[in-house]
Design a protein around this motif. Structure first.
Motif, PDB file in Angstrom:
ATOM      1  N   LEU A  46       0.842  -1.190   0.000  1.00  0.00           N
ATOM      2  CA  LEU A  46       0.000   0.000   0.000  1.00  0.00           C
ATOM      3  C   LEU A  46       0.874   1.235   0.000  1.00  0.00           C
ATOM      4  N   THR A  47       0.779   2.045  -1.043  1.00  0.00           N
ATOM      5  CA  THR A  47       1.440   3.352  -1.056  1.00  0.00           C
ATOM      6  C   THR A  47       0.373   4.389  -0.758  1.00  0.00           C
ATOM      7  N   THR A  48       0.688   5.316   0.143  1.00  0.00           N
ATOM      8  CA  THR A  48      -0.350   6.245   0.579  1.00  0.00           C
ATOM      9  C   THR A  48       0.243   7.538   1.107  1.00  0.00           C
ATOM     10  N   SER A  49      -0.547   8.592   1.002  1.00  0.00           N
ATOM     11  CA  SER A  49      -0.171   9.885   1.586  1.00  0.00           C
ATOM     12  C   SER A  49      -0.736  10.036   2.991  1.00  0.00           C
ATOM     13  N   SER A  50      -1.566   9.095   3.430  1.00  0.00           N
ATOM     14  CA  SER A  50      -2.201   9.164   4.748  1.00  0.00           C
ATOM     15  C   SER A  50      -1.974   7.865   5.502  1.00  0.00           C
ATOM     16  N   SER A  51      -0.894   7.812   6.243  1.00  0.00           N
ATOM     17  CA  SER A  51      -0.560   6.596   6.982  1.00  0.00           C
ATOM     18  C   SER A  51      -1.637   6.242   7.995  1.00  0.00           C
ATOM     19  N   SER A  52      -2.156   7.242   8.677  1.00  0.00           N
ATOM     20  CA  SER A  52      -3.141   6.977   9.725  1.00  0.00           C
ATOM     21  C   SER A  52      -4.420   6.377   9.153  1.00  0.00           C
ATOM     22  N   ALA A  53      -4.877   6.896   8.019  1.00  0.00           N
ATOM     23  CA  ALA A  53      -6.116   6.394   7.420  1.00  0.00           C
ATOM     24  C   ALA A  53      -5.961   4.949   6.965  1.00  0.00           C
ATOM     25  N   VAL A  54      -4.813   4.629   6.408  1.00  0.00           N
ATOM     26  CA  VAL A  54      -4.573   3.277   5.923  1.00  0.00           C
ATOM     27  C   VAL A  54      -4.329   2.308   7.079  1.00  0.00           C
ATOM     28  N   SER A  55      -3.648   2.765   8.113  1.00  0.00           N
ATOM     29  CA  SER A  55      -3.297   1.880   9.222  1.00  0.00           C
ATOM     30  C   SER A  55      -4.500   1.539  10.092  1.00  0.00           C
ATOM     31  N   LYS A  56      -5.465   2.428  10.187  1.00  0.00           N
ATOM     32  CA  LYS A  56      -6.581   2.235  11.122  1.00  0.00           C
ATOM     33  C   LYS A  56      -7.316   0.918  10.909  1.00  0.00           C
ATOM     34  N   PRO A  57      -7.784   0.579   9.691  1.00  0.00           N
ATOM     35  CA  PRO A  57      -8.494  -0.690   9.518  1.00  0.00           C
ATOM     36  C   PRO A  57      -7.595  -1.904   9.702  1.00  0.00           C
ATOM     37  N   ILE A  58      -6.308  -1.755   9.432  1.00  0.00           N
ATOM     38  CA  ILE A  58      -5.390  -2.888   9.613  1.00  0.00           C
ATOM     39  C   ILE A  58      -5.231  -3.201  11.096  1.00  0.00           C
ATOM     40  N   PHE A  59      -5.036  -2.170  11.912  1.00  0.00           N
ATOM     41  CA  PHE A  59      -4.918  -2.382  13.351  1.00  0.00           C
ATOM     42  C   PHE A  59      -6.226  -2.899  13.952  1.00  0.00           C
ATOM     43  N   ALA A  60      -7.350  -2.506  13.372  1.00  0.00           N
ATOM     44  CA  ALA A  60      -8.656  -2.928  13.907  1.00  0.00           C
ATOM     45  C   ALA A  60      -8.983  -4.371  13.566  1.00  0.00           C
ATOM     46  N   ASP A  61      -8.231  -4.973  12.656  1.00  0.00           N
ATOM     47  CA  ASP A  61      -8.502  -6.330  12.205  1.00  0.00           C
ATOM     48  C   ASP A  61      -7.877  -7.342  13.167  1.00  0.00           C
ATOM     49  N   SER A  62      -8.702  -8.180  13.775  1.00  0.00           N
ATOM     50  CA  SER A  62      -8.210  -9.131  14.770  1.00  0.00           C
ATOM     51  C   SER A  62      -7.292 -10.197  14.175  1.00  0.00           C
ATOM     52  N   ARG A  63      -7.264 -10.310  12.848  1.00  0.00           N
ATOM     53  CA  ARG A  63      -6.402 -11.309  12.214  1.00  0.00           C
ATOM     54  C   ARG A  63      -4.955 -10.852  12.149  1.00  0.00           C
ATOM     55  N   LEU A  64      -4.702  -9.561  12.309  1.00  0.00           N
ATOM     56  CA  LEU A  64      -3.329  -9.053  12.335  1.00  0.00           C
ATOM     57  C   LEU A  64      -2.640  -9.541  13.602  1.00  0.00           C
ATOM     58  N   ARG A  65      -1.415 -10.064  13.465  1.00  0.00           N
ATOM     59  CA  ARG A  65      -0.716 -10.588  14.637  1.00  0.00           C
ATOM     60  C   ARG A  65       0.642  -9.966  14.889  1.00  0.00           C
TER      61      ARG A  65
END
Length: 492
Positions: free
Chosen positions: A215-234
């Motif tokens: 993921l290339t993005t100008s908004s790290s916070s917007a992109v990171s939010k759903p990833i951190f919210a996903d319980s499958r991330l370990r």
């Protein structure tokens, strides 16, 4: 010119301008784009996709959906893919070096050095993939059999910085893949092209779809939010500033994620009066000016014994005055631009503060007017206690010298920081060298050497410099979890 404009244009055009999700190059869901600039000219060199939260969720879905199959892939096959990637990277070393120079600014020779360094993580972890070990044996009571195995932690979120676009990607991606983990990678918005080119290379090396997503993005916070919210991330691995790292650790706490954090540095470079002064100067040039000073491992505080401080300052000044500043593709250039205007302003403010408090400028000291974000290679001495340059990471081509009286004074000054990534010591006294290894509170040490990083060694710090280790035998264990099983003892 070392490189023609035609070759630059052809190379840049070959770099994907889209996101890489589930094995496909796709446009950002909102159709947004971001521009990548050459810091030596300020010109836009490529326009690429600007990911959104929706894209982030798709990338996380792909990593999670592929995790079980990748973990079940034979270690030898994972090893072979990484080895093929290493071989392809070495074949295309010139292209990757030029690409890094174009988007980050470092001289071509240094970019080539990064290609070789970054490639070693592919080779090292291709070899570690088939050496993941457990153990089997009777418990002390003899009532059962203990089986200890290592398993991949699961989907990982890897956030890389702008200053080493290739090496920071390979240092995280290679051990994750070797361990059997799938990943979502978010490169820095300032230097995303190298990661895109590298993932294209992984695809060619035979990496299955969904194992690596970018993921290339100008908004790290917007992109990171759903990833951190996903319980499958370990797992989270981040390289960057300490304040951002602290914020990410707080987010990671909600999911009880495994974390590897390689954060800021404030490296002491200690020179004793018995040191080989010429060797210390050679080491100083590498430790300070490699990557234009934009490295967390850069010598930040040169702490020199009073009796040799003047001679050391004179010698390093002679060397620094001989540097050639310019675009990294130009012949003979040794110092390229800083990454952006903010970086130039910060370095200038640190030098100005030190001078205001009584420091002496031997050479340089100012931003360079004109195109690009250049700062003069600088040497200052007589830096006074309380100067900002002693407590803040410079991240620029400025060598600042303070003095000490005796060994106890040197240790006190070296440890007078909340950071603890790496330290450098120059002395001919081996007993003193061992004392300094024990006394200086850092995760790494260079004793009579100016660069210590190696793919076969554990890279990381203590205190505010981070958690975990990258590289070495330790590096793959950051992506493995330990499982213990007890079975009944076999009856005779």
């Amino acid at each position: 010119m070392l490189v023609s404009e035609v070759r630059e244009a052809e190379l840049l055009a070959s770099v994907p301008d889209k996101l890489f999700i589930a094995g496909k190059w796709v446009a950002a869901s909102g159709g947004g784009t971001l521009d990548v600039q050459d810091p030596s000219t300020g010109k836009v060199i490529r326009t690429i996709a600007d990911a959104t939260a929706e894209d982030a969720q798709k990338a996380m879905d792909a990593a999670a959906d592929t995790q079980a199959s990748w973990a079940a892939t034979a270690p030898r096959e994972r090893s072979n893919i990484l080895r093929r990637a290493f071989d392809l990277l070495m074949e295309r070393a010139d292209d990757f070096a030029l690409l890094m120079t174009l988007e980050m600014g470092k001289p071509l020779a240094e970019s080539m050095g990064e290609v070789k360094y970054g490639g070693e993580f592919l080779r090292w972890f291709s070899e570690e993939a088939v050496r993941i070990q457990g153990r089997y044996g009777s418990n002390p009571e003899g009532t059962g059999t203990m089986i200890v195995t290592q398993r991949p932690v699961g989907p990982c979120y890897l956030i890389t910085p702008w200053n080493f676009p290739l090496a920071m990607a390979t240092r995280k991606i290679a051990p994750a893949l070797a361990a059997g983990c799938t990943v979502v990678v978010k490169p820095a918005a300032l230097t995303p092209l190298t990661t895109l080119a590298f993932v294209k290379l992984l695809e060619e090396a035979g990496l299955p779809a969904g194992v690596v997503n970018v993921l290339t993005t100008s908004s790290s916070s917007a992109v990171s939010k759903p990833i951190f919210a996903d319980s499958r991330l370990r797992k989270l691995s981040f390289t960057g500033s300490t304040p951002v790292g602290v914020a990410l650790l707080k987010q990671a706490a909600d999911g009880v994620l495994r974390t590897s954090m390689e954060l800021g540095g404030n490296a002491p470079f200690v020179v004793f009066e018995d040191a080989d002064l010429d060797a210390a100067v050679d080491g100083a040039m590498i430790a300070k000016f490699r990557n234009i000073g934009q490295a967390c491992t850069a010598g930040n505080r040169f702490i020199v014994q009073e009796s040799v401080a003047d001679a050391f300052a004179q010698k390093v000044t002679e060397r620094v005055k001989a540097f050639k500043v310019g675009r990294g593709t130009d012949d003979g250039v040794t110092i390229g631009p800083l990454i952006d205007t903010k970086a130039v302003e910060k370095v200038g403010a640190l030098v100005a503060d030190a001078v205001k408090r009584g420091a002496k400028v031997h050479t340089g000291g100012s931003a360079i007017a004109g195109d690009g974000t250049f700062f003069e290679p600088t040497v200052i001495s007589e830096v006074k206690p309380g100067s900002d340059i002693l407590s803040e990471e410079i991240f620029g081509p400025v060598l600042s010298i303070a003095t000490f009286k005796d060994e106890a004074d040197a240790v006190r000054m070296a440890n007078a920081t909340e950071y603890g990534l790496i330290g450098y010591v120059y002395t001919k006294d081996l007993a003193r060298g061992q004392r300094m290894i024990d006394a200086i509170d850092t995760g790494m040490m260079g004793l009579n050497v100016g660069v210590a990083s190696n793919a076969a060694a554990p890279f990381g710090g203590v205190k505010q410099s981070g958690l975990g280790r990258e590289g070495g035998f330790e590096g793959i264990h950051e992506y493995l979890s330990t499982k213990y099983t007890l079975t009944p003892a076999h009856s005779g």
